[in-house]
Design a protein around this motif. Structure first.
Motif, mmCIF file in Angstrom:
data_model
loop_
_atom_site.group_PDB
_atom_site.id
_atom_site.type_symbol
_atom_site.label_atom_id
_atom_site.label_comp_id
_atom_site.label_asym_id
_atom_site.label_seq_id
_atom_site.Cartn_x
_atom_site.Cartn_y
_atom_site.Cartn_z
ATOM 1 N N ARG A 151 42.786 -44.050 15.973
ATOM 2 C CA ARG A 151 42.710 -45.450 15.977
ATOM 3 C C ARG A 151 41.089 -45.718 16.668
ATOM 4 O O ARG A 151 40.822 -46.612 16.613
ATOM 5 N N GLN A 152 40.763 -44.712 17.711
ATOM 6 C CA GLN A 152 39.617 -45.010 18.533
ATOM 7 C C GLN A 152 38.312 -45.008 17.651
ATOM 8 O O GLN A 152 38.350 -44.120 16.774
ATOM 9 N N LYS A 153 37.526 -45.949 17.803
ATOM 10 C CA LYS A 153 36.309 -45.978 16.866
ATOM 11 C C LYS A 153 35.328 -44.969 17.483
ATOM 12 O O LYS A 153 34.995 -45.033 18.713
ATOM 13 N N GLY A 154 34.969 -44.269 16.516
ATOM 14 C CA GLY A 154 34.154 -42.787 17.099
ATOM 15 C C GLY A 154 34.773 -41.580 16.921
ATOM 16 O O GLY A 154 34.174 -40.609 16.794
ATOM 17 N N TYR B 167 34.583 -36.265 17.659
ATOM 18 C CA TYR B 167 34.209 -37.717 17.994
ATOM 19 C C TYR B 167 32.744 -37.857 18.439
ATOM 20 O O TYR B 167 32.056 -36.695 18.425
ATOM 21 N N ASP B 168 32.305 -39.051 18.177
ATOM 22 C CA ASP B 168 30.737 -39.374 18.413
ATOM 23 C C ASP B 168 30.626 -39.675 19.826
ATOM 24 O O ASP B 168 31.335 -40.640 20.318
ATOM 25 N N ARG C 243 29.881 -43.238 21.196
ATOM 26 C CA ARG C 243 30.621 -44.214 21.288
ATOM 27 C C ARG C 243 31.861 -44.095 22.205
ATOM 28 O O ARG C 243 32.552 -45.127 22.438
ATOM 29 N N LEU C 244 32.111 -42.869 22.397
ATOM 30 C CA LEU C 244 33.303 -42.542 23.113
ATOM 31 C C LEU C 244 32.994 -41.564 24.176
ATOM 32 O O LEU C 244 32.022 -40.793 23.907
ATOM 33 N N ASP D 143 37.707 -41.884 27.576
ATOM 34 C CA ASP D 143 38.054 -42.929 26.580
ATOM 35 C C ASP D 143 39.321 -42.102 25.804
ATOM 36 O O ASP D 143 40.171 -42.831 25.478
#
Length: 70
Positions: free
Chosen positions: A27-30, A46-47, A50-51, A55
């Motif tokens: 659910r984390q954006k990125g 992950y990106d 963004r994270l 995080d």
């Protein structure tokens, strides 16, 4: 460019709990991809723009488990 890390999750004792953790990470954006390696271990792609790793760890903590990089 995406980063990939493996997180160790402490306190997970069932597949249902692991699914809960993976869903929280996804659910984390990125977050592009999550992949369970075994009970208590998940790879996260992950990106980094963004994270941060913190995080991701925080998302696991919010589900009631401890996490750290492996």
């Amino acid at each position: 460019m995406m980063n990939r890390i493996m997180l160790g999750i402490q306190g997970v004792q069932s597949d249902d709990q692991m699914e809960k953790v993976v869903a929280a990470l996804a659910r984390q954006k990125g977050v592009l991809k999550t992949e369970v390696q075994q009970l208590g271990q998940v790879t996260v792609e992950y990106d980094p723009h963004r994270l941060t790793v913190m995080d991701l760890i925080r998302a696991v903590r919010e589900e009631g488990f401890l996490a750290g990089m492996l």
